[in-house]
Write a protein that holds these residues in place. Structure first.
Motif, short mmCIF file in Angstrom:
data_model
loop_
_atom_site.label_atom_id
_atom_site.label_comp_id
_atom_site.label_asym_id
_atom_site.label_seq_id
_atom_site.Cartn_x
_atom_site.Cartn_y
_atom_site.Cartn_z
N LYS A 254 -10.19 16.30 -5.44
CA LYS A 254 -9.83 14.90 -5.22
C LYS A 254 -8.32 14.71 -5.18
O LYS A 254 -7.79 14.05 -4.28
CB LYS A 254 -10.42 14.02 -6.32
CG LYS A 254 -11.91 13.87 -6.29
CD LYS A 254 -12.36 13.03 -7.47
CE LYS A 254 -13.87 13.05 -7.61
NZ LYS A 254 -14.31 12.31 -8.80
N CYS B 187 1.49 6.91 -3.36
CA CYS B 187 0.39 7.86 -3.49
C CYS B 187 -0.72 7.24 -4.35
O CYS B 187 -0.45 6.52 -5.30
CB CYS B 187 0.92 9.14 -4.14
SG CYS B 187 -0.25 10.49 -4.06
N ARG B 188 -1.93 7.55 -4.01
CA ARG B 188 -3.08 6.95 -4.69
C ARG B 188 -3.55 7.77 -5.89
O ARG B 188 -4.71 7.71 -6.27
CB ARG B 188 -4.22 6.80 -3.70
CG ARG B 188 -3.92 5.85 -2.57
CD ARG B 188 -4.97 5.90 -1.47
NE ARG B 188 -4.87 7.19 -0.80
CZ ARG B 188 -5.91 7.93 -0.44
NH1 ARG B 188 -7.13 7.53 -0.67
NH2 ARG B 188 -5.74 9.09 0.16
N LEU B 189 -2.65 8.50 -6.53
CA LEU B 189 -3.06 9.29 -7.70
C LEU B 189 -3.59 8.41 -8.83
O LEU B 189 -4.41 8.86 -9.63
CB LEU B 189 -1.90 10.14 -8.21
CG LEU B 189 -1.61 11.40 -7.42
CD1 LEU B 189 -0.41 12.12 -8.00
CD2 LEU B 189 -2.81 12.32 -7.40
N TRP B 190 -3.16 7.18 -8.89
CA TRP B 190 -3.66 6.28 -9.93
C TRP B 190 -5.17 6.07 -9.82
O TRP B 190 -5.82 5.67 -10.76
CB TRP B 190 -2.92 4.94 -9.88
CG TRP B 190 -2.95 4.26 -8.55
CD1 TRP B 190 -2.05 4.39 -7.54
CD2 TRP B 190 -3.95 3.35 -8.08
NE1 TRP B 190 -2.43 3.62 -6.46
CE2 TRP B 190 -3.59 2.97 -6.77
CE3 TRP B 190 -5.11 2.82 -8.63
CZ2 TRP B 190 -4.36 2.10 -6.01
CZ3 TRP B 190 -5.86 1.94 -7.86
CH2 TRP B 190 -5.48 1.59 -6.57
N ASN B 191 -5.74 6.37 -8.64
CA ASN B 191 -7.20 6.24 -8.47
C ASN B 191 -7.98 7.25 -9.29
O ASN B 191 -9.16 7.05 -9.57
CB ASN B 191 -7.59 6.42 -7.00
CG ASN B 191 -7.25 5.22 -6.16
OD1 ASN B 191 -7.12 4.12 -6.66
ND2 ASN B 191 -7.11 5.43 -4.87
N ILE C 2 -6.01 13.60 -1.90
CA ILE C 2 -5.19 12.39 -1.96
C ILE C 2 -3.74 12.71 -1.61
O ILE C 2 -3.11 12.01 -0.81
CB ILE C 2 -5.29 11.73 -3.35
CG1 ILE C 2 -6.63 11.05 -3.50
CG2 ILE C 2 -4.16 10.73 -3.57
CD1 ILE C 2 -6.91 10.54 -4.91
N THR D 174 0.81 -1.22 0.00
CA THR D 174 0.00 0.00 0.00
C THR D 174 0.85 1.27 0.00
O THR D 174 0.31 2.37 0.00
CB THR D 174 -0.93 0.03 1.23
OG1 THR D 174 -0.14 0.04 2.42
CG2 THR D 174 -1.87 -1.15 1.23
N GLU E 210 -3.35 13.62 2.19
CA GLU E 210 -3.52 12.44 3.05
C GLU E 210 -2.33 11.49 2.95
O GLU E 210 -1.83 11.00 3.96
CB GLU E 210 -4.80 11.70 2.68
CG GLU E 210 -6.06 12.40 3.11
CD GLU E 210 -7.32 11.68 2.62
OE1 GLU E 210 -7.21 10.70 1.84
OE2 GLU E 210 -8.41 12.11 3.03
N ASP E 211 -1.87 11.24 1.73
CA ASP E 211 -0.80 10.27 1.54
C ASP E 211 0.55 10.78 2.03
O ASP E 211 1.34 10.02 2.58
CB ASP E 211 -0.72 9.83 0.09
CG ASP E 211 -1.89 8.94 -0.31
OD1 ASP E 211 -2.68 8.58 0.58
OD2 ASP E 211 -2.01 8.61 -1.50
N LYS F 185 0.53 10.47 5.75
CA LYS F 185 0.60 9.07 6.17
C LYS F 185 2.00 8.49 6.01
O LYS F 185 2.51 7.82 6.91
CB LYS F 185 -0.38 8.22 5.35
CG LYS F 185 -0.34 6.75 5.68
CD LYS F 185 -1.35 5.98 4.85
CE LYS F 185 -1.32 4.50 5.19
NZ LYS F 185 -2.32 3.76 4.41
N TRP F 186 2.66 8.76 4.89
CA TRP F 186 3.90 8.08 4.56
C TRP F 186 5.16 8.89 4.83
O TRP F 186 6.25 8.33 4.89
CB TRP F 186 3.90 7.66 3.09
CG TRP F 186 2.86 6.63 2.80
CD1 TRP F 186 1.73 6.80 2.06
CD2 TRP F 186 2.83 5.28 3.24
NE1 TRP F 186 1.01 5.65 2.02
CE2 TRP F 186 1.67 4.69 2.74
CE3 TRP F 186 3.68 4.50 4.03
CZ2 TRP F 186 1.33 3.36 2.98
CZ3 TRP F 186 3.34 3.19 4.27
CH2 TRP F 186 2.19 2.63 3.76
#
Length: 90
Positions: A24, A7-11, A28, A4, A31-32, A35-36
């Motif tokens: 959005k 970064c969730r940019l692929w979403n 993202i 996991t 938040e990421d 978190k990281w």
């Protein structure tokens, strides 16, 4: 060995390029990073895209230009990172 991580940019790659995409992407990234990467604060995220007009190459309307301004908390140093998210090349 953490699947996991990242970064969730692929979403948002297949999301419509509408007025909500900027919020959005900004959410993202904030938040990421929190978190990281502890000790780094994202102070600003700017998301820009081209409008669909005939004066530009139409492929460019599928590209997001993301500018992230962050601060390293321990030394109070700021910097900027520019990211280009091109949904046509994914």
């Amino acid at each position: 060995m953490n699947p996991t991580f990242g970064c969730r940019l692929w979403n948002v790659v297949f999301e419509p390029n509408d007025s909500f995409i900027s919020d959005k992407v900004s959410k993202i990234i904030k938040e990421d990073v929190s978190k990281w990467i502890p000790g780094v604060s994202v102070t600003d995220v700017q998301v820009n895209s081209l409008e669909n007009d005939q004066s530009v190459d139409l492929r460019d309307i599928y590209t997001l230009h993301i500018q992230v301004v962050f601060t390293i908390d321990s030394i109070n140093q700021s910097d900027t990172v520019n990211i280009v998210l091109n949904t046509n090349k994914v």
